[in-house]
Write a protein that holds these residues in place. Structure first.
Motif, PDB file in Angstrom:
ATOM      1  N   GLU A 107       0.826  -1.193   0.000  1.00  0.00           N
ATOM      2  CA  GLU A 107       0.000   0.000   0.000  1.00  0.00           C
ATOM      3  C   GLU A 107       0.866   1.250   0.000  1.00  0.00           C
ATOM      4  OE1 GLU A 107      -3.726  -1.522   2.618  1.00  0.00           O
ATOM      5  OE2 GLU A 107      -1.709  -2.152   3.131  1.00  0.00           O
ATOM      6  N   ARG A 108       0.447   2.216  -0.767  1.00  0.00           N
ATOM      7  CA  ARG A 108       1.241   3.423  -0.984  1.00  0.00           C
ATOM      8  C   ARG A 108       1.558   4.137   0.326  1.00  0.00           C
ATOM      9  NH1 ARG A 108      -1.490   7.169  -5.232  1.00  0.00           N
ATOM     10  NH2 ARG A 108      -3.163   6.874  -3.714  1.00  0.00           N
ATOM     11  N   ALA A 109       0.564   4.286   1.209  1.00  0.00           N
ATOM     12  CA  ALA A 109       0.796   5.007   2.469  1.00  0.00           C
ATOM     13  C   ALA A 109       1.825   4.290   3.325  1.00  0.00           C
ATOM     14  CB  ALA A 109      -0.520   5.168   3.227  1.00  0.00           C
ATOM     15  N   PHE A 110       1.722   2.944   3.391  1.00  0.00           N
ATOM     16  CA  PHE A 110       2.686   2.180   4.176  1.00  0.00           C
ATOM     17  C   PHE A 110       4.078   2.294   3.577  1.00  0.00           C
ATOM     18  CE2 PHE A 110       5.023  -1.863   4.573  1.00  0.00           C
ATOM     19  CZ  PHE A 110       5.276  -1.838   5.941  1.00  0.00           C
ATOM     20  N   ALA A 111       4.180   2.196   2.255  1.00  0.00           N
ATOM     21  CA  ALA A 111       5.487   2.279   1.597  1.00  0.00           C
ATOM     22  C   ALA A 111       6.138   3.630   1.837  1.00  0.00           C
ATOM     23  CB  ALA A 111       5.329   2.013   0.103  1.00  0.00           C
TER      24      ALA A 111
END
Length: 421
Positions: free
Chosen positions: A190-194
């Motif tokens: 997921e973009r936010a986690f990355a």
């Protein structure tokens, strides 16, 4: 049952909540990170989601953050016993289908079950395929029967989501000749986690591997591959001072004695099960290279050729060079990007010696290339928005069909035979 799962979830929205489309995710198992990421993606797109899922002894990497309807506990491979559960499952799943607007089935088998339970409910269905299994690819009359049933099921659905482009291009279009619209959502992070992970900074163990200290290799996830264990065991045995192996995840029946086997090697550790994505940093930041390797790929092992595991994307996020298998999809990018070693040997001893031939300079080179990888290689971009748009298009077409003079079903397939990236 894992404490992360709460049975007190309400299955109905409060009267004060704004009415929104409701989606039922039908899952083969709880705990699979891909399923939980898809639930989060649909929620991010603005849908209310609940899941109906079977319980099974499985790697409890991540549980969906939504209401859960439990369909019962099943065991690996005990199909006769599962058949006795069907009446109870049928009633539960039929009720869950009735209170939702769309079915999102994670797998062909549960899609077939949902289709049977949803007869006369007239609910649209999205099918997601994370793996193409051996029975779908086998020859003979049984293989042909399975593919015939699968083709009819997929053609009756409204959207086919695949985790690898070649699943759609080579199997569903090339083998089954399906015309249902397709969409690729890879097993990326997921973009936010990355982005949060990269802001915090990814770490490498102190010192230079193979110069100041041993090389640390990490093998994380569902631990079910005897060939990988045998190869890594030999690496540890042949180079007890130069290599350390870190294992984490759930061993399957094939490696059920893993903890006992690890005890014979002081340079191999088993860290138990873990949660994703919460525990990924503590695992990957503690190793130098990641094991993303399959056993030798045979002529009919199409799934291994086409698929790409979560570990590929996780390794790229945490900048850990990769061991991968010649002939699989990962090997193409590992070679092109220069981010690891492609293993071609079939014999575990030969493969172990190939691993032990790498140098500190090799690792430095691969790690430097990992440092420059763009985010799009390992993290999602606008997939949630695009999936949400496709689902809304399906629901809108269904609503129009139910009105007098509404649209014909074929209009919801204006992109039939095309795949969305």
């Amino acid at each position: 049952m894992n404490e992360q799962i709460s049975r007190s979830h309400s299955l109905h929205p409060t009267s004060a909540s704004r009415p929104r489309h409701r989606i039922l995710g039908v899952l083969q198992v709880l705990g699979h990170p891909r399923n939980s990421k898809r639930v989060a993606m649909l929620q991010e797109a603005g849908f209310d989601v609940e899941v109906a899922a079977f319980e099974r002894d499985y790697h409890s990497g991540r549980f969906p953050d939504c209401p859960i309807e439990y369909l019962g506990k099943i065991s690996h491979g005990r199909y006769a016993r599962r058949a006795t559960m069907l009446p109870r499952v049928f009633r539960k799943l039929r009720r869950a289908i009735a209170r939702n607007d769309l079915i999102y089935a994670s797998g062909i088998d549960v899609a077939l079950l949902a289709a049977a339970c949803g007869v006369n409910k007239r609910k649209p269905m999205v099918i997601e395929v994370g793996d193409v299994r051996a029975i779908q690819l086998r020859g003979g009359s049984l293989g042909r029967l399975v593919r015939m049933v699968e083709r009819r099921l997929v053609e009756a659905s409204d959207l086919l989501v695949v985790t690898a482009p070649r699943f759609y291009d080579e199997y569903y279009k090339g083998w089954l000749h399906t015309t249902v619209p397709g969409m690729v959502i890879e097993n990326k992070l997921e973009r936010a986690f990355a982005r949060s992970t990269r802001r915090k900074g990814v770490a490498r163990p102190l010192g230079r591997p193979l110069v100041d200290r041993p090389l640390r290799i990490g093998y994380f996830g569902l631990l079910r591959d005897w060939w990988s264990w045998e190869t890594l065991r030999l690496v540890a045995e042949l180079a007890p001072r130069d290599v350390e192996i870190s294992l984490a995840g759930l061993p399957t029946e094939e490696l059920s004695d893993l903890e006992q086997m690890v005890g014979a090697y002081p340079n191999i550790e088993y860290r138990g099960t873990y949660r994703s994505p919460q525990d990924l940093a503590s695992l990957y930041n503690n190793v130098d290279m990641a094991w993303v390797c399959y056993p030798p790929i045979g002529p009919q092992d199409w799934n291994l050729r086409w698929a790409r595991p979560n570990r590929f994307y996780e390794s790229c996020l945490f900048k850990k060079p990769i061991f991968t298998r010649a002939g699989c999809q990962d090997a193409i990018d590992v070679t092109r990007l220069g981010i690891g070693l492609v293993i071609d040997e079939c014999n575990p001893c030969a493969a172990a010696r190939s691993i032990l031939s790498i140098t500190a300079a090799d690792i430095d080179h691969w790690a430097a290339n990992m440092d420059t990888l763009p985010e799009r290689v390992f993290a999602h971009g606008d997939e949630a928005e695009r999936l949400g748009a496709r689902v809304r298009q399906i629901l809108s077409a269904v609503q129009n069909r139910r009105q007098p003079g509404g649209l014909d079903r074929s209009l919801s397939r204006r992109s039939a035979g095309q795949i969305s990236w």
